[in-house]
Design an enzyme around this catalytic site. Sequence first.
Site, PDB file in Angstrom:
ATOM      1  N   HIS A 148       0.817  -1.219   0.000  1.00 43.94           N
ATOM      2  CA  HIS A 148       0.000   0.000   0.000  1.00 43.94           C
ATOM      3  C   HIS A 148       0.852   1.270   0.000  1.00 43.94           C
ATOM      4  O   HIS A 148       0.695   2.112  -0.906  1.00 43.94           O
ATOM      5  CB  HIS A 148      -0.967  -0.006   1.184  1.00 43.94           C
ATOM      6  CG  HIS A 148      -1.628   1.311   1.443  1.00 43.94           C
ATOM      7  ND1 HIS A 148      -2.503   1.903   0.551  1.00 43.94           N
ATOM      8  CD2 HIS A 148      -1.523   2.168   2.500  1.00 43.94           C
ATOM      9  CE1 HIS A 148      -2.916   3.057   1.043  1.00 43.94           C
ATOM     10  NE2 HIS A 148      -2.335   3.237   2.219  1.00 43.94           N
TER      11      HIS A 148
ATOM     12  N   HIS B 231       4.143   6.800   5.271  1.00 47.02           N
ATOM     13  CA  HIS B 231       3.017   7.518   5.869  1.00 47.02           C
ATOM     14  C   HIS B 231       2.247   6.727   6.925  1.00 47.02           C
ATOM     15  O   HIS B 231       1.566   7.310   7.764  1.00 47.02           O
ATOM     16  CB  HIS B 231       2.049   8.014   4.777  1.00 47.02           C
ATOM     17  CG  HIS B 231       1.175   6.958   4.195  1.00 47.02           C
ATOM     18  ND1 HIS B 231       1.561   6.168   3.140  1.00 47.02           N
ATOM     19  CD2 HIS B 231      -0.084   6.558   4.519  1.00 47.02           C
ATOM     20  CE1 HIS B 231       0.581   5.343   2.824  1.00 47.02           C
ATOM     21  NE2 HIS B 231      -0.437   5.551   3.650  1.00 47.02           N
TER      22      HIS B 231
ATOM     23  N   GLU C  70       1.664   5.208  12.668  1.00 46.59           N
ATOM     24  CA  GLU C  70       0.353   4.757  13.147  1.00 46.59           C
ATOM     25  C   GLU C  70       0.265   3.242  13.298  1.00 46.59           C
ATOM     26  O   GLU C  70      -0.357   2.744  14.241  1.00 46.59           O
ATOM     27  CB  GLU C  70      -0.738   5.226  12.179  1.00 46.59           C
ATOM     28  CG  GLU C  70      -2.143   4.907  12.623  1.00 46.59           C
ATOM     29  CD  GLU C  70      -3.191   5.454  11.670  1.00 46.59           C
ATOM     30  OE1 GLU C  70      -4.377   5.442  12.043  1.00 46.59           O
ATOM     31  OE2 GLU C  70      -2.831   5.903  10.561  1.00 46.59           O
ATOM     32  N   ASP C  71       0.897   2.504  12.383  1.00 49.54           N
ATOM     33  CA  ASP C  71       0.676   1.057  12.323  1.00 49.54           C
ATOM     34  C   ASP C  71       1.886   0.193  12.657  1.00 49.54           C
ATOM     35  O   ASP C  71       1.804  -1.037  12.574  1.00 49.54           O
ATOM     36  CB  ASP C  71       0.168   0.676  10.916  1.00 49.54           C
ATOM     37  CG  ASP C  71      -1.181   1.288  10.610  1.00 49.54           C
ATOM     38  OD1 ASP C  71      -1.967   1.474  11.553  1.00 49.54           O
ATOM     39  OD2 ASP C  71      -1.446   1.584   9.430  1.00 49.54           O
TER      40      ASP C  71
ATOM     41  N   ASP D  16      -3.260   8.405  -0.596  1.00 50.34           N
ATOM     42  CA  ASP D  16      -3.599   7.285   0.285  1.00 50.34           C
ATOM     43  C   ASP D  16      -5.054   6.875   0.081  1.00 50.34           C
ATOM     44  O   ASP D  16      -5.380   5.687  -0.074  1.00 50.34           O
ATOM     45  CB  ASP D  16      -3.353   7.717   1.735  1.00 50.34           C
ATOM     46  CG  ASP D  16      -3.877   6.722   2.758  1.00 50.34           C
ATOM     47  OD1 ASP D  16      -3.521   5.538   2.673  1.00 50.34           O
ATOM     48  OD2 ASP D  16      -4.642   7.140   3.656  1.00 50.34           O
TER      49      ASP D  16
END
Length: 282
Positions: free
Chosen positions: A48, A72, A76-77, A139
């Site tokens: 992704h 990006h 967060e992940d 995104d």
Amino acid sequence: MMRQFELVDKVSGYLSNLDENLLNQAYVFTVKKHGDQKRASGDPYFSHPVEVAGILTELKLDEPTIVTGLLHDTLEDTDATYEELQRLFGEEVAQLVDGVTKLSKLELTADQNKQAENFRKLLVATANDIRVLIVKLADRLHNMRTLHYIQDPKRKQRIAQETLEIYAPLAGRMGIQSFREELEDLSFKMLKPQGYSLISDKLVALKAERSDMLDSIAYDLKNLLTEEGAEAAALKAEKLRLQKRQQAAEKTVEHLTRYLEQFLEPGTKIKDARAVIGWRKS
């Protein structure tokens, strides 16, 4: 998925001063950090951010923006930290990635009843750098391209509606018309599949008719230029072009009239679609 050397080649094609080592480092970093994470499609999650970076290259954006596209989702992940990004990729990239992360969190916590216009304004106000919004749009575009892999129908509908009301108009206002058009098409296809199919079929048919018309014009022009002088041929060609254009316009109005009638009360007819679209014969 775009491979590492393909991404480097694409960016170096328009950036003569590209730091290839930095771009390669960002590619490897995102692959390692996302590790065994999977997308709904079953693909590795790192596919992704790589695709997002690829979308950004289509706009020929600068190196920090492309690197941000790769990174990006890392804050967060994954277990990546701001300080780590800052140390490896510099303050500018770290701030951009942090900005995209904040927009994502804002998206998750936003009131579902918030008006789309107010939320768009909130997104713009939250992003201190326009590049943050561009990465967010890229995104969203890749997420919409792969939306069909999500199994939950309600979630797909919600994402498509949100895209249509918030992100597509935002892309248009930022002047990224290619993003806006694709986001609208993908959203409409998900929200109104029958309408999308109907319009797509109509457009294919009209395109075929226009192709036949152009072939006819080319044939007539060839005969004109063969039989007469250039000046006389030019005058006749202009007259012929206007006649063909008028015929095409009349046919388009007829198709549009029939299409619009589908949305009216049963038995109601539109005498002419010109009244609806403001078109006049000249």
